[in-house]
Design a protein around this motif. Structure first.
Motif, short mmCIF file in Angstrom:
data_model
loop_
_atom_site.label_atom_id
_atom_site.label_comp_id
_atom_site.label_asym_id
_atom_site.label_seq_id
_atom_site.Cartn_x
_atom_site.Cartn_y
_atom_site.Cartn_z
N ASP A 151 0.81 -1.23 0.00
CA ASP A 151 0.00 0.00 0.00
C ASP A 151 0.84 1.27 0.00
OD1 ASP A 151 -2.55 -0.97 -0.21
OD2 ASP A 151 -3.10 -0.70 1.89
N ILE A 152 2.09 1.23 -0.47
CA ILE A 152 2.88 2.47 -0.45
C ILE A 152 2.28 3.52 -1.37
CG2 ILE A 152 5.02 1.30 0.21
CD1 ILE A 152 6.00 1.65 -2.67
N GLY A 153 1.43 3.12 -2.31
CA GLY A 153 0.75 4.09 -3.18
C GLY A 153 -0.16 5.03 -2.40
N LYS A 154 -0.52 4.63 -1.17
CA LYS A 154 -1.39 5.49 -0.36
C LYS A 154 -0.66 6.71 0.19
CE LYS A 154 -4.82 1.98 0.79
NZ LYS A 154 -5.59 1.26 1.84
N TYR A 155 0.65 6.77 -0.05
CA TYR A 155 1.40 7.97 0.32
C TYR A 155 1.21 9.09 -0.71
CZ TYR A 155 3.82 5.74 4.22
OH TYR A 155 4.11 5.13 5.42
N ALA A 156 0.57 8.81 -1.81
CA ALA A 156 0.30 9.84 -2.82
C ALA A 156 -0.75 10.83 -2.30
CB ALA A 156 -0.18 9.20 -4.11
N ILE A 157 -0.57 12.12 -2.62
CA ILE A 157 -1.53 13.15 -2.20
C ILE A 157 -2.91 12.85 -2.77
CG2 ILE A 157 -2.09 15.61 -2.31
CD1 ILE A 157 0.24 14.91 -0.47
N ASN A 158 -2.94 12.32 -4.00
CA ASN A 158 -4.24 12.00 -4.61
C ASN A 158 -5.01 10.96 -3.79
OD1 ASN A 158 -4.73 13.71 -6.70
ND2 ASN A 158 -3.98 12.33 -8.31
N PHE A 159 -4.29 9.98 -3.23
CA PHE A 159 -5.00 9.01 -2.40
C PHE A 159 -5.48 9.67 -1.11
CE2 PHE A 159 -5.56 5.91 0.91
CZ PHE A 159 -6.35 4.97 0.29
N GLN A 160 -4.65 10.53 -0.51
CA GLN A 160 -5.06 11.22 0.71
C GLN A 160 -6.30 12.08 0.46
OE1 GLN A 160 -3.53 10.59 3.83
NE2 GLN A 160 -2.74 8.95 2.50
N LYS A 161 -6.37 12.69 -0.71
CA LYS A 161 -7.57 13.47 -1.07
C LYS A 161 -8.77 12.55 -1.21
CE LYS A 161 -5.19 17.15 -3.65
NZ LYS A 161 -4.98 17.74 -5.00
N ARG A 162 -8.53 11.36 -1.70
CA ARG A 162 -9.63 10.42 -1.94
C ARG A 162 -10.31 10.00 -0.64
NH1 ARG A 162 -9.09 4.48 -4.83
NH2 ARG A 162 -11.30 4.00 -4.88
N LEU A 163 -9.58 10.00 0.46
CA LEU A 163 -10.18 9.65 1.75
C LEU A 163 -11.33 10.57 2.11
CD1 LEU A 163 -6.98 8.83 3.86
CD2 LEU A 163 -8.68 7.19 3.02
N ASP A 164 -11.27 11.81 1.61
CA ASP A 164 -12.34 12.79 1.88
C ASP A 164 -13.27 12.99 0.69
OD1 ASP A 164 -11.43 13.49 4.52
OD2 ASP A 164 -9.76 14.52 3.54
N ASP A 165 -12.84 12.57 -0.48
CA ASP A 165 -13.65 12.78 -1.68
C ASP A 165 -13.47 11.57 -2.60
OD1 ASP A 165 -14.99 13.59 -3.94
OD2 ASP A 165 -13.71 15.33 -4.36
N ASP A 166 -14.49 10.68 -2.62
CA ASP A 166 -14.34 9.45 -3.40
C ASP A 166 -14.39 9.68 -4.90
OD1 ASP A 166 -17.01 9.94 -3.80
OD2 ASP A 166 -17.73 8.22 -2.65
N LYS A 167 -14.59 10.91 -5.32
CA LYS A 167 -14.56 11.20 -6.76
C LYS A 167 -13.12 11.28 -7.29
CE LYS A 167 -18.99 13.67 -6.79
NZ LYS A 167 -19.66 14.97 -7.01
N VAL A 168 -12.18 11.47 -6.37
CA VAL A 168 -10.77 11.48 -6.76
C VAL A 168 -10.35 10.04 -7.05
CG1 VAL A 168 -8.42 12.02 -6.06
CG2 VAL A 168 -10.31 13.50 -5.34
N LYS A 169 -9.83 9.81 -8.23
CA LYS A 169 -9.45 8.46 -8.63
C LYS A 169 -7.94 8.29 -8.56
CE LYS A 169 -13.71 7.40 -9.55
NZ LYS A 169 -14.45 6.52 -8.62
N PHE A 170 -7.51 7.19 -7.96
CA PHE A 170 -6.08 6.89 -7.92
C PHE A 170 -5.89 5.41 -7.67
CE2 PHE A 170 -1.96 6.52 -5.67
CZ PHE A 170 -1.15 6.95 -6.72
N SER A 171 -5.12 4.74 -8.52
CA SER A 171 -4.87 3.30 -8.41
C SER A 171 -3.60 3.09 -7.59
CB SER A 171 -4.74 2.68 -9.80
OG SER A 171 -4.42 1.31 -9.70
N HIS A 172 -3.78 2.89 -6.28
CA HIS A 172 -2.62 2.80 -5.40
C HIS A 172 -1.91 1.44 -5.47
CE1 HIS A 172 -5.58 0.73 -2.83
NE2 HIS A 172 -4.55 0.15 -2.26
N ALA A 173 -2.63 0.38 -5.88
CA ALA A 173 -2.07 -0.98 -5.83
C ALA A 173 -0.87 -1.15 -6.76
CB ALA A 173 -3.14 -2.00 -6.17
N ALA A 174 -0.84 -0.37 -7.86
CA ALA A 174 0.23 -0.53 -8.83
C ALA A 174 1.57 -0.01 -8.31
CB ALA A 174 -0.13 0.19 -10.13
N CYS A 175 1.53 0.92 -7.37
CA CYS A 175 2.74 1.65 -7.00
C CYS A 175 3.82 0.75 -6.40
CB CYS A 175 2.38 2.77 -6.03
SG CYS A 175 1.16 3.93 -6.69
N GLY A 176 3.43 -0.13 -5.46
CA GLY A 176 4.41 -1.00 -4.85
C GLY A 176 5.06 -1.94 -5.86
N ALA A 177 4.25 -2.41 -6.83
CA ALA A 177 4.79 -3.30 -7.87
C ALA A 177 5.78 -2.55 -8.76
CB ALA A 177 3.64 -3.86 -8.70
#
Length: 407
Positions: A47-73
């Motif tokens: 889940d290191i992709g969750k360090y992206a600002i876009n993912f942090q924004k998504r926690l408050d706004d589910d309209k923000v799209k970000f595929s975090h699973a790819a980042c660690g790979a």
């Protein structure tokens, strides 16, 4: 800033760091020694992709799209040593921890392709608010060392058959994936729903006492019943020479099921799984076990005919607990179908593969083994072979008309 992985309904948040450390510890505990480093590190970076600002924004706004699973790979592929033959395994497990194990794809895939190759081509897109490099301030990213690679690599190289190597590699991949996905789900669930109940427990010693009384109370007052007693005793006497895969070839009506249950309870393993082809036989067997054991050893039924409904609040609560326990087979005695069992090995989705790591330290009893379809026989027997070879488990084949599987 603080980086968060999950938000609970009451507003409480779990940090990404806390989630990664907890999942990696769980996955490591789930795994056999041979693959512990792979399970631990795949989980630590999933889940290191969750360090992206876009993912942090998504926690408050589910309209923000970000595929975090790819980042660690992507990160693993970038940093792995060229001699790390398990880099693809790690990439598959990390990238697929939500969607399931994907196809590998080809070099022709673009970044929109739903393949591993496609996902790994998304690296150039992660800039600006999608940059997840902040993980390095909290998590020290370390790929597999040569010392960690050598034991599973030696296991792959111990066969000269290239197909066998590929199949072992595939099994290792699915096993590590199982450890990761179940650990991820459980840690998330524990944070988001503290009061959730799952899992079952039982007492094998007390269950064995009940079973022994059941066997000793069987009448032997005529030649047929005396013959049955002799056959059963032969099964018990021969069990001292058992291998990882044993055969119980006994005629109909001779007590195969009770014999296999006694052998399983005496094995010292932590879980017993009955794999039965027909739901009618499953229900009959489960009813017999439930009547014999009562609360000493509860039975988890996992098949399409079993209803988890309840009328009262207490019944509904119990039904929900059983449903959750079926997700990863965290129970001492399980009765299931052949389809459910083999999907735990051959499906691509995490919902099916989550159970695979819990086949470790088990006795798996295959009733009516002769009913496995001929065209599926080889992969089914291969699955049993890998589970018994690598997961410290035993298998027991039951049939009144046992085929010759020696070849």
């Amino acid at each position: 800033m603080e980086y968060y992985a999950h938000t609970r309904e009451d507003g409480e948040r779990q940090t990404v760091k806390a989630h990664l450390i907890s999942v990696s510890k769980l996955a490591e505990d789930f795994s056999v020694d041979l693959l512990k480093p792979l399970a631990k590190k795949a989980s630590l970076y999933h889940d290191i992709g969750k360090y992206a600002i876009n993912f942090q924004k998504r926690l408050d706004d589910d309209k923000v799209k970000f595929s975090h699973a790819a980042c660690g790979a992507i990160e693993y592929k970038t940093l792995a040593d060229k001699n790390d033959c398990f880099a693809p395994l790690m990439e598959y497990c990390i990238a697929g921890h939500h969607t399931g194990l994907m196809d590998g794809g080809t070099d022709a895939d673009n970044s929109d392709s739903p393949t591993l190759n496609g996902i790994l081509k998304r690296a150039d897109e992660y800039t600006g608010d999608s940059d997840y490099s902040a993980y390095a301030t909290e998590i020290e990213f370390a790929t597999l060392t040569q010392e960690e690679i050598t034991p599973p690599l030696n296991e792959l190289l111990s066969t000269k058959d290239p197909t066998e190597r590929i199949e072992r590699y595939a099994f290792f991949t699915k096993y590590v994936f199982s450890c990761l996905t179940d650990a991820d789900f459980l840690d998330t669930e524990r944070f988001c729903n503290k009061n959730v109940e799952r899992g079952m427990s039982g007492d094998f010693e007390k269950a064995l006492d009940k079973l022994n009384r059941e066997l000793s109370d069987m009448p032997s007052d005529n030649p047929l019943r005396q013959a049955r007693s002799r056959i059963q005793q032969q099964a018990f006497d021969n069990s001292v020479n058992k291998s990882h895969i044993s055969i119980l070839d006994m005629p109909t009506g001779s007590g195969k099921t009770l014999c296999s249950l006694k052998l399983a309870l005496e094995s010292g393993k932590k879980r017993i799984i009955y794999v039965i082809p027909y739901t009618s036989i499953i229900e009959q067997t489960a009813n017999k076990f439930e009547k014999m054991f009562g609360d000493v050893l509860p039975v988890l039924q996992h098949h399409s005919n079993y209803s988890y409904d309840g009328n009262t609040e207490e019944e509904k609560k119990t039904a929900d607990k059983l449903k959750r326990t079926c997700e990863n087979w965290d129970a001492p005695l399980i009765i299931t179908t052949s389809v459910q069992f083999f999907q735990s090995m051959y499906h691509y989705k995490g919902s099916a593969l989550r159970k695979l790591h819990n086949l470790r330290d088990s006795v798996i009893v295959f009733d009516e083994i002769h009913l496995i379809p001929t065209e599926l026989l080889r992969p089914c027997l291969k699955a049993v072979g890998y589970i018994t070879k690598y997961l410290n488990s035993e298998a027991l084949f039951l049939s009144a008309t046992m085929p010759d599987y020696s070849k």
